[in-house]
Motif scaffolding. Structure first.
Motif, PDB file in Angstrom:
ATOM      1  N   THR A  36       0.841  -1.208   0.000  1.00 46.84           N
ATOM      2  CA  THR A  36       0.000   0.000   0.000  1.00 46.84           C
ATOM      3  C   THR A  36       0.870   1.250   0.000  1.00 46.84           C
ATOM      4  O   THR A  36       1.799   1.382   0.797  1.00 46.84           O
ATOM      5  CB  THR A  36      -0.914   0.021   1.236  1.00 46.84           C
ATOM      6  OG1 THR A  36      -1.783  -1.117   1.192  1.00 46.84           O
ATOM      7  CG2 THR A  36      -1.770   1.303   1.255  1.00 46.84           C
ATOM      8  N   LEU A  37       0.558   2.167  -0.915  1.00 47.46           N
ATOM      9  CA  LEU A  37       1.204   3.479  -0.973  1.00 47.46           C
ATOM     10  C   LEU A  37       0.190   4.513  -0.495  1.00 47.46           C
ATOM     11  O   LEU A  37      -0.839   4.720  -1.129  1.00 47.46           O
ATOM     12  CB  LEU A  37       1.656   3.809  -2.398  1.00 47.46           C
ATOM     13  CG  LEU A  37       2.181   5.232  -2.630  1.00 47.46           C
ATOM     14  CD1 LEU A  37       3.410   5.503  -1.762  1.00 47.46           C
ATOM     15  CD2 LEU A  37       2.494   5.459  -4.098  1.00 47.46           C
ATOM     16  N   GLY A  51      -2.459   4.122  -3.459  1.00 48.51           N
ATOM     17  CA  GLY A  51      -3.286   2.927  -3.612  1.00 48.51           C
ATOM     18  C   GLY A  51      -2.492   1.678  -3.291  1.00 48.51           C
ATOM     19  O   GLY A  51      -1.446   1.735  -2.621  1.00 48.51           O
ATOM     20  N   THR A  52      -2.966   0.543  -3.793  1.00 44.18           N
ATOM     21  CA  THR A  52      -2.308  -0.741  -3.570  1.00 44.18           C
ATOM     22  C   THR A  52      -1.704  -1.215  -4.883  1.00 44.18           C
ATOM     23  O   THR A  52      -2.371  -1.213  -5.922  1.00 44.18           O
ATOM     24  CB  THR A  52      -3.312  -1.779  -3.039  1.00 44.18           C
ATOM     25  OG1 THR A  52      -3.859  -1.305  -1.808  1.00 44.18           O
ATOM     26  CG2 THR A  52      -2.626  -3.122  -2.803  1.00 44.18           C
ATOM     27  N   GLN A  58       6.315   0.979 -10.468  1.00 50.65           N
ATOM     28  CA  GLN A  58       6.749   2.378 -10.468  1.00 50.65           C
ATOM     29  C   GLN A  58       5.489   3.254 -10.441  1.00 50.65           C
ATOM     30  O   GLN A  58       4.688   3.232 -11.372  1.00 50.65           O
ATOM     31  CB  GLN A  58       7.582   2.692 -11.703  1.00 50.65           C
ATOM     32  CG  GLN A  58       8.836   1.850 -11.847  1.00 50.65           C
ATOM     33  CD  GLN A  58       9.888   2.225 -10.812  1.00 50.65           C
ATOM     34  OE1 GLN A  58      10.194   3.392 -10.610  1.00 50.65           O
ATOM     35  NE2 GLN A  58      10.437   1.211 -10.156  1.00 50.65           N
ATOM     36  N   VAL A  59       5.346   4.045  -9.379  1.00 52.64           N
ATOM     37  CA  VAL A  59       4.146   4.856  -9.197  1.00 52.64           C
ATOM     38  C   VAL A  59       4.523   6.334  -9.198  1.00 52.64           C
ATOM     39  O   VAL A  59       5.458   6.752  -8.513  1.00 52.64           O
ATOM     40  CB  VAL A  59       3.423   4.505  -7.879  1.00 52.64           C
ATOM     41  CG1 VAL A  59       2.168   5.372  -7.721  1.00 52.64           C
ATOM     42  CG2 VAL A  59       3.062   3.034  -7.864  1.00 52.64           C
ATOM     43  N   SER A  60       3.797   7.126  -9.969  1.00 51.69           N
ATOM     44  CA  SER A  60       4.044   8.570 -10.047  1.00 51.69           C
ATOM     45  C   SER A  60       3.019   9.319  -9.196  1.00 51.69           C
ATOM     46  O   SER A  60       1.807   9.048  -9.274  1.00 51.69           O
ATOM     47  CB  SER A  60       3.946   9.046 -11.500  1.00 51.69           C
ATOM     48  OG  SER A  60       4.169  10.436 -11.588  1.00 51.69           O
ATOM     49  N   LEU A  61       3.516  10.261  -8.381  1.00 50.00           N
ATOM     50  CA  LEU A  61       2.666  11.100  -7.544  1.00 50.00           C
ATOM     51  C   LEU A  61       2.868  12.564  -7.944  1.00 50.00           C
ATOM     52  O   LEU A  61       3.991  12.997  -8.183  1.00 50.00           O
ATOM     53  CB  LEU A  61       3.016  10.935  -6.057  1.00 50.00           C
ATOM     54  CG  LEU A  61       2.886   9.537  -5.452  1.00 50.00           C
ATOM     55  CD1 LEU A  61       3.384   9.556  -4.015  1.00 50.00           C
ATOM     56  CD2 LEU A  61       1.443   9.065  -5.518  1.00 50.00           C
ATOM     57  N   THR A  88       8.231  -1.279  -2.907  1.00 45.43           N
ATOM     58  CA  THR A  88       8.804  -2.541  -2.427  1.00 45.43           C
ATOM     59  C   THR A  88       8.365  -2.848  -1.003  1.00 45.43           C
ATOM     60  O   THR A  88       8.770  -3.862  -0.433  1.00 45.43           O
ATOM     61  CB  THR A  88      10.340  -2.477  -2.477  1.00 45.43           C
ATOM     62  OG1 THR A  88      10.792  -1.373  -1.681  1.00 45.43           O
ATOM     63  CG2 THR A  88      10.834  -2.304  -3.898  1.00 45.43           C
ATOM     64  N   SER A  89       7.558  -1.963  -0.427  1.00 41.74           N
ATOM     65  CA  SER A  89       7.030  -2.172   0.922  1.00 41.74           C
ATOM     66  C   SER A  89       5.879  -1.190   1.113  1.00 41.74           C
ATOM     67  O   SER A  89       5.657  -0.292   0.293  1.00 41.74           O
ATOM     68  CB  SER A  89       8.112  -1.931   1.985  1.00 41.74           C
ATOM     69  OG  SER A  89       8.551  -0.576   1.947  1.00 41.74           O
ATOM     70  N   ASN A  90       5.118  -1.368   2.182  1.00 43.40           N
ATOM     71  CA  ASN A  90       4.095  -0.381   2.501  1.00 43.40           C
ATOM     72  C   ASN A  90       4.770   0.967   2.729  1.00 43.40           C
ATOM     73  O   ASN A  90       5.751   1.059   3.482  1.00 43.40           O
ATOM     74  CB  ASN A  90       3.313  -0.793   3.743  1.00 43.40           C
ATOM     75  CG  ASN A  90       2.454  -2.020   3.475  1.00 43.40           C
ATOM     76  OD1 ASN A  90       1.960  -2.220   2.371  1.00 43.40           O
ATOM     77  ND2 ASN A  90       2.280  -2.860   4.491  1.00 43.40           N
TER      78      ASN A  90
END
Length: 239
Positions: A36-37, A51-52, A58-61, A88-90
């Motif tokens: 979870t991010l 989200g999860t 690779q997630v862009s914010l 790679t982790s919560n």
């Protein structure tokens, strides 16, 4: 011996149940972990993303400041916007924002003109200020030494500037001449606007003064320099 048989049977049943709960026909080594991010925003803005996600995604914010604020950085130390994270982790991350300072720009004008541009502006604004001379004046400069009539300044602090103006000196040409039979006390020249010039027409012996070419009949006249003037003294022979 009977107890050992029962223990082995139970262990086999539990192992099969665990494998079935992960995914049908999925070897344990191929199960992808989910994390979870959590993305949040401090005062003055918002964040899109979070989200999860499967491990390694690779997630862009993106951080978006509200009006009057600027983005200052992420809680992980990054100042990139948008920022890309490898999951790679919560993970929890916060976008931080700063209130943009407001500064006062005070513009003044000395006699002979006016200025535009005074007001309150956010830090970093590009502001155009203008000095406007009145009729009969010209702009001579700002109090900080700049001589541009229109100039652009970056707002970085409170600022006070004064525009100076110089009165224009206008010159007019006055010409005095005479016909045969007399003379004039001055042939004229260039004079500052508003200057008064007195000139006299003197007839020669045997002549009389009859008037000026503009219709005046006084021998001595006073002329104000408010336009270019050409006058001729007129004379007639006595009969």
């Amino acid at each position: 011996m009977k107890n050992i048989y029962i223990y082995i049977s139970l262990l086999f049943i539990l192992t099969c149940a665990k494998e079935d709960s992960q995914a049908p026909n999925t070897p344990p080594t191929q199960i992808v972990k989910q994390y979870t991010l959590t993305a949040s925003a401090g005062d003055g803005g918002s964040v899109s993303g979070g989200g999860t996600f499967a491990s390694g995604t690779q997630v862009s914010l993106t951080a978006t400041p509200t009006s009057g604020y600027s983005f200052s950085g992420w809680s992980n130390g990054s100042t990139s916007n948008p920022v890309t994270l490898s999951i790679t982790s919560n993970t929890s991350i916060t976008a931080n924002f700063l209130l943009i300072p407001i500064y006062n720009i005070q513009l003044n004008a000395e006699e002979g003109g006016s200025v535009t541009g005074s007001g309150e502006y956010q830090e970093g604004s590009q502001l155009t200020i203008t000095a406007i001379p009145d009729d009969g004046y010209e702009f001579s400069g700002w109090s900080d030494g700049n001589s541009e009539l229109n100039r652009t300044i970056e707002v970085v602090d409170d600022l006070s500037l004064t525009a100076s103006f110089t009165e224009l000196i206008t010159y007019f040409t006055l010409t005095f001449d005479s016909q045969d039979g007399g003379s004039v006390s001055s042939t004229g020249g260039e004079y500052n606007e508003g200057t008064e010039i007195t000139v006299t027409a003197t007839p020669e012996n045997g002549f009389i003064f009859t008037g000026w070419s503009n219709g005046l009949t006084e021998q001595t006249i006073t002329i104000t320099a408010d336009q270019n003037i050409d006058l001729i003294a007129q004379f007639e022979l006595l009969k």
